[in-house]
Enzyme design. Structure first.
Site, mmCIF file in Angstrom:
data_model
loop_
_atom_site.group_PDB
_atom_site.id
_atom_site.type_symbol
_atom_site.label_atom_id
_atom_site.label_comp_id
_atom_site.label_asym_id
_atom_site.label_seq_id
_atom_site.Cartn_x
_atom_site.Cartn_y
_atom_site.Cartn_z
ATOM 1 N N MET A 196 -22.733 -56.928 68.711
ATOM 2 C CA MET A 196 -23.428 -58.061 69.023
ATOM 3 C C MET A 196 -22.524 -59.312 69.466
ATOM 4 O O MET A 196 -22.806 -59.979 70.273
ATOM 5 C CB MET A 196 -24.277 -58.506 67.888
ATOM 6 C CG MET A 196 -25.454 -57.876 67.635
ATOM 7 S SD MET A 196 -26.566 -58.454 66.396
ATOM 8 C CE MET A 196 -25.962 -57.331 65.217
ATOM 9 N N CYS A 197 -21.391 -59.184 68.762
ATOM 10 C CA CYS A 197 -20.400 -60.432 69.301
ATOM 11 C C CYS A 197 -19.253 -59.709 70.423
ATOM 12 O O CYS A 197 -19.036 -58.627 70.299
ATOM 13 C CB CYS A 197 -19.657 -60.815 68.087
ATOM 14 S SG CYS A 197 -20.611 -61.633 66.747
#
Length: 660
Positions: free
Chosen positions: A527-528
């Site tokens: 997600m990052c």
């Protein structure tokens, strides 16, 4: 009118001019130095003037210089039209602006003054001063412009050519009668026996042995002190063998002072100065306010508006590039190009900072997120305070902080969710509004930087960029690898159907499937954007430099040239740059567009032009729609059939060779 003059003789003092230099003079000098002269140290012709009717009591002659002084001496009429009144005398000059303070100090001040005096002496010898007496007031300025600190070092030279005249008392004289509101177009006139003035050009109608009567309009209001220009005039008369001169000095100001004095030439016997072969004694360097010989310093840093100072400082490094390194660099096209940055994260932040350094003045951010605590250390447009209270909107905050860095930038920010292919519509009204706003922003800008954190978010901007013929720069990061590329662009000058192939490819041209949802069901590390910290700086810098190189190329975004040699004044113009930090390697690659590309192929562009939002909505909701439109599905079938045929061929070949 006759009058008796006191037998007490008053010895005149010849006062050199004092320079009164307006700040606009130095502003214009800065512009000329940066944009015209550059490293050239040849003399620059300038014009100054003396406003003799505005003099106060006991005031020395004041040479006034403004930004208008840089009009060429041949265009005196243009210069005089900008002066505030008719009570002025022009003074021609030359400016020598050197390139360093060391060079300023090295200039031989004696030779500089003598050289300026020789100009006047030449005008005396060739008699040109008769038709233009202002030549006797010629001046020179030695200067150095420290454009980083906005300090200007300058020293004015007002050459005074000395000759041997004795000042005597006069018994009877004819006063010149000053007429109300009289306008003088010269500083020197001759006076006849009736007290009427005659032009100086009639000088040689008079005998050199008889009394010569002269009217001198003084630019100095001090009692029994006259401008140094009278001394130069007497030297001119001595050079042409005049023996006795009566000078009526008229000070035209609100005191209306005037007096008459007599000068006797003492040079006729030894003939030292009336026939000048060399250079007579010369003085004339301007003194400081403390009465010392030395240059003056004008510090404009405290006078100029801070925002104006910032703008000049931003431009300074860029303009210095043009002096030696890239004289043909087009800075205006960079400055005026409007840039849309999609994604205000690490890539977008660094791209915007690089754009500022290149002088870009129009930057618009688009981002849907808010500033989080993990952002400031990696994204230079944010700080700790931006993270508080749930975080400020990224796009607006990026624009605000960019303006804080440089107030001269026109920065805006918009919070928009970009519709993403592979992500079915959940709120059609909102997504339609986001689509319309994005399309409007693409229309309003000239270039698009794709700095988004997912593949599918880049699809719609890629399509819009090609449909609307924009420059599109794509930048993407892996953990230790990066991609920077420029997208090929449909040329509006050619028929769409003729551009199925031959263009450079876009980010999606290497795909053989339509973009899918890559964001759902991801772990935290997915997600990052997990990358090596220095990677974004490298990619952002290269993306900006590629953008600037495009602007310097004749074909701009329509250039399909993929050779990696020099193609513009900044060097080559590659298609793709792929970098790998694990071995510190950068590859220059290129590829043509894929005729079945889901983002830039002719069928996709045609469908979008015909159906707009309906086409986009269908692509978002149906993951197979783009494959049908572009022919990817048929492409897969043909590929599978070819693979089957290849397998059968291999089997037959093995049977022929007896291989099981």
């Amino acid at each position: 009118m006759n009058r008796e003059v006191s037998t007490e003789s008053h010895k005149l003092i010849f006062a050199p001019a004092a320079s009164v230099v307006d700040s606009s003079f130095f502003v214009e000098l800065s512009n000329l130095k940066l944009n015209v002269q550059k490293l050239d140290t040849s003399y620059q012709n300038i014009l100054g003037y003396y406003n003799f009717s505005a003099l106060g009591s006991e005031q020395s002659p004041s040479l006034i210089l403004t930004d208008n002084s840089f009009v060429e001496t041949e265009n005196k009429e243009e210069f005089t039209q900008r002066l505030p009144s008719n009570s002025y005398f022009l003074s021609p000059g030359k400016l020598l602006n050197v390139n360093s303070i060391e060079e300023f100090k090295r200039v031989n001040k004696k030779d500089f003054l003598i050289d300026s005096a020789m100009d006047i002496l030449q005008r005396i010898r060739d008699k040109s001063f008769l038709h233009d007496p202002a030549l006797l007031s010629s001046f020179r300025i030695l200067s150095y412009a420290d454009l980083k600190k906005y300090k200007f070092y300058y020293w004015c030279a007002f050459p005074q050519l000395q000759s041997q005249w004795e000042q005597c008392e006069t018994k009877d004289s004819v006063d010149y009668k000053l007429q109300p509101n009289e306008v003088f177009d010269s500083q020197f006139y001759l006076i006849n026996d009736e007290g009427l003035k005659k032009p100086l050009s009639t000088l040689f109608n008079n005998s050199t042995d008889s009394l010569l009567k002269v009217l001198f309009i003084d630019t100095c209001s001090s009692t029994h002190t006259t401008s140094y220009i009278l001394r130069n005039f007497l030297t001119a008369l001595a050079n042409h063998n005049f023996t006795l001169v009566e000078v009526q000095v008229l000070k035209v100001n609100h005191f209306n002072k005037n007096f008459t004095t007599l000068f006797l030439n003492q040079d006729l016997n030894d003939n030292k100065h009336n026939n000048i072969d060399g250079v007579p004694p010369v003085i004339g360097w301007e003194r400081t306010s403390h009465g010392k010989l030395g240059p003056k310093i004008a510090d404009l840093g405290a006078l100029i508006n801070p925002e104006k100072l910032a703008e000049q400082a931003v431009d300074l490094n860029l303009k210095l590039m043009k002096w030696r390194l890239v004289p043909d660099l087009d800075l205006d096209v960079i400055k005026n190009t409007k840039v849309l940055i999609l994604g205000a994260g690490t890539l977008g932040s660094y791209v915007s900072r690089c754009l500022l350094a290149w002088g870009t003045r129009h930057v618009t951010f688009v981002d849907s997120g808010k500033v989080s605590f993990s952002n400031p250390v990696r994204q230079p447009l944010y700080n700790y305070d931006d993270c508080l209270s749930g975080g400020k909107p990224k796009a607006a905050t990026a624009a605000e902080n960019l303006r804080r860095i440089f107030p001269g930038v026109n920065a805006k920010g918009f919070q928009i969710d970009i519709p993403m292919v592979g992500h079915p519509i959940k709120d059609e009204k909102k997504e339609y509004e986001d689509f319309k706003k994005l399309a409007q922003l693409v229309d309003a800008n000239d270039a698009i930087f794709l700095c988004l954190d997912s593949r599918e978010a880049r699809w719609l901007p890629t399509l819009l960029g090609n449909v609307k013929h924009k420059i599109v720069i794509n930048s993407a990061l892996g953990f230790e690898s990066y991609l920077v590329m420029r997208h090929g662009c449909i040329d509006p000058a050619n028929n769409l159907e003729n551009q199925i192939e031959g263009r450079l490819g876009c980010y999606f041209c290497s795909d053989i499937v339509a973009p899918k949802d890559s964001l759902t069901d991801r772990s935290l590390d997915q997600m990052c954007t997990v990358t090596r910290p220095g990677l974004a700086l490298l990619a952002s810098s290269l993306a900006t430099e590629l953008f600037v190189s495009i602007l310097q190329s004749p074909m701009k975004q329509y250039s399909n040239h993929i050779a990696h040699d020099k193609t513009n004044i900044l060097g080559c113009l590659p298609h793709q740059l792929r970098g790998y930090l694990h071995n510190f390697e950068t590859l220059k690659l290129s590829s043509k567009n894929f005729r079945c590309c889901t983002a830039c192929s002719v069928p996709v562009i045609r469908e979008f032009r015909e159906h707009g939002w309906h086409f986009v909505k269908t692509a978002l909701n149906d993951s197979t729609y783009l494959e049908d439109v572009t022919g990817l599905r048929e492409f897969h079938k043909n590929a599978e059939s070819a693979a089957v045929l290849l397998d059968e061929f291999d089997e037959l070949a093995c049977e022929d060779q007896g291989i099981e």
